[in-house]
Write a protein that holds these residues in place. Structure first.
Motif, short mmCIF file in Angstrom:
data_model
loop_
_atom_site.label_atom_id
_atom_site.label_comp_id
_atom_site.label_asym_id
_atom_site.label_seq_id
_atom_site.Cartn_x
_atom_site.Cartn_y
_atom_site.Cartn_z
N ASP A 86 0.83 -1.21 0.00
CA ASP A 86 0.00 0.00 0.00
C ASP A 86 0.87 1.25 0.00
O ASP A 86 0.56 2.24 -0.67
N MET A 87 1.95 1.20 0.75
CA MET A 87 2.86 2.33 0.82
C MET A 87 3.53 2.56 -0.54
O MET A 87 3.67 3.70 -0.99
N ARG A 88 3.92 1.48 -1.19
CA ARG A 88 4.56 1.62 -2.52
C ARG A 88 3.58 2.16 -3.56
O ARG A 88 3.96 2.96 -4.42
N LYS A 89 2.30 1.75 -3.44
CA LYS A 89 1.29 2.29 -4.37
C LYS A 89 1.14 3.79 -4.18
O LYS A 89 1.02 4.55 -5.14
N MET A 90 1.13 4.22 -2.92
CA MET A 90 1.03 5.64 -2.62
C MET A 90 2.22 6.40 -3.19
O MET A 90 2.09 7.51 -3.73
N MET A 91 3.42 5.81 -3.07
CA MET A 91 4.62 6.44 -3.61
C MET A 91 4.54 6.57 -5.12
O MET A 91 4.93 7.59 -5.69
N ARG A 92 4.00 5.52 -5.79
CA ARG A 92 3.88 5.56 -7.26
C ARG A 92 2.90 6.66 -7.67
O ARG A 92 3.10 7.36 -8.66
#
Length: 441
Positions: A417-423
């Motif tokens: 979820d954190m990586r999706k937010m970063m993307r």
């Protein structure tokens, strides 16, 4: 730190909230509760009475603006009085001289030696070459403790284990510092379980011999009014320059911090909130007043973040985020940086409005241990590319880390979820995210 005092002060001030105006009656009731809160926090009676008399006088003399409620006005008045009580403004340590000599004094068990190591690291970060001098010739292993702390912070320790003359050790240490080009000398002295004449004579003799540029009195904040009385005794003999409050992460009621400045008329310069070498802060009266009143301390939080986070590391992480290459290795690295900032509960208390919300919640840095164990149980390839972690790998990671498969799944979901937010953030920054098209009418 100050949790009970903060809670009781906020309860007292709430009695004025919702009131249309300030009157003799509601101010008297509120001030009575404030005085009781201060007394419960072990604040000196005369100090508590003086500050509440000032609050009452100030409150009754205020003309309440239409846009300001009585409760809000009282918060400001109490904040200003607490700030003044604790010194008004930050006082820096005096490091003039070649070398500058800092003499550390206090009772045994107050945390002098640990503070000496923390101060050495604090000064070293400012770019000065520091020498620690071991002058505690009585306590078993005191010299060894200082040497261990010196190794931890990368500061040399001067010691003469066979010499039982504290004055000559201090003088020899300063002479050694001059030869080696050290700019600051920190002299750790002996303490006793109680104030006695021999102790006071020795510390006075050391002071006379080395003529320190700064004398700091270290006091255990958990001892309450005894700390204030001890500080007064030391000040009468040494005329020290500043106070250091230690163990503020313990069950401290806060009375010493609020009373000591007023009683001995010497500023609090540092506060210590843990055993780690990073757990040392300069004392800002206005910021402490804000924290006591549950208003947070964002400036200190930002400063802690700046100290903990390395600029090169931050740039490396930012680059990986921009390239959508943020891995579990990077996540683990960031976790260690956050832990360097100090106790998590204290950090959350610096966020406005969070102090009261987390006061009864058990939050410690140990909460990170299951996460760290899971990441450390992954192979380098798994940490770099989490997508390859299948059910059998999860089972192995859970077994290796002493956690459950559910905990591994939860961490992986949160990480994804954190990586999706970063993307998503990357797309916004690159201008690639399109605004949704409105339907035609």
């Amino acid at each position: 730190m100050f949790e009970n005092l903060s809670s009781k002060l906020n309860t007292a001030i709430r009695t004025l909230k919702g009131q249309g105006r300030i009157t003799d009656v509601n101010v008297a009731a509120t001030v009575k509760e404030i005085r009781k809160a201060l007394m419960d926090a072990d604040v000196n009676y005369k100090v508590a009475k003086e500050i509440t008399d000032k609050i009452k006088e100030e409150a009754l003399g205020q003309k309440i603006l239409i846009a300001v409620e009585p409760g809000q006005m009282l918060v400001k008045i109490v904040h200003d009085e607490l700030t003044g009580l604790m010194g008004g403004e930050k006082k820096d340590i005096n490091l003039k001289g070649d070398p500058a000599v800092v003499l550390i004094a206090g009772l045994q068990g107050s945390g002098k030696t640990t503070f000496s190591g923390k101060l050495a690291q604090h000064i070293k970060k400012g770019g000065r070459n520091v020498l620690l001098v071991a002058c505690d010739i009585y306590r078993p292993a005191a010299i060894d403790q200082l040497k261990v702390l010196g190794e931890q912070v990368g500061v040399e320790v001067y010691a003469e284990p066979e010499n039982k003359n504290a004055v000559s050790i201090a003088q020899n240490g300063i002479e050694y510092a001059r030869k080696m080009g050290k700019k600051v000398v920190i002299v750790d002295t002996a303490g006793r379980l109680a104030v006695d004449e021999a102790m006071m004579n020795e510390i006075a003799a050391v002071k006379e011999a080395i003529k320190p540029t700064e004398i700091l009195f270290v006091v255990d904040s958990m001892t309450g009014q005894d700390a204030v009385n001890t500080a007064k005794t030391f000040n009468d003999r040494l005329n020290f320059d500043g106070v250091v409050l230690t163990k503020l992460d313990g069950d401290a009621r806060g009375g010493a911090a609020l009373s000591i400045r007023h009683v001995v008329e010497k500023p609090i310069k540092f506060i210590s909130t843990g055993e780690k070498m990073e757990a040392l802060d300069q004392f800002y009266p206005d910021r402490m007043a804000s924290r006591i009143l549950g208003m947070g301390d964002v400036l200190s939080l930002v400063e802690k973040a700046q100290q903990a986070f390395d600029e090169e590391e931050a740039e490396r992480i930012n680059k990986k985020i921009r390239q959508n290459q943020f891995s579990f290795d990077d996540f683990y690295s960031q976790l260690q940086q956050i832990k360097k900032m100090g106790n998590i509960k204290d950090l959350m208390g610096m966020i406005p409005g969070m102090g009261q919300a987390v006061k009864d919640v058990d939050i410690s840095n140990d909460s990170f241990k299951p996460i760290e164990a899971i990441i450390q149980s992954m192979t380098p390839a798994e940490r770099k590319k989490p997508d390859i972690i299948d059910p059998s790998r999860k089972k192995r990671i859970a077994t290796g880390s002493g956690t459950s498969i559910q905990q591994v799944n939860n961490l992986m979901k949160q990480f994804e979820d954190m990586r999706k937010m970063m993307r998503m953030m990357n797309k916004v920054q690159d201008g690639k995210m399109k605004m949704p098209t409105l339907p035609k009418r």
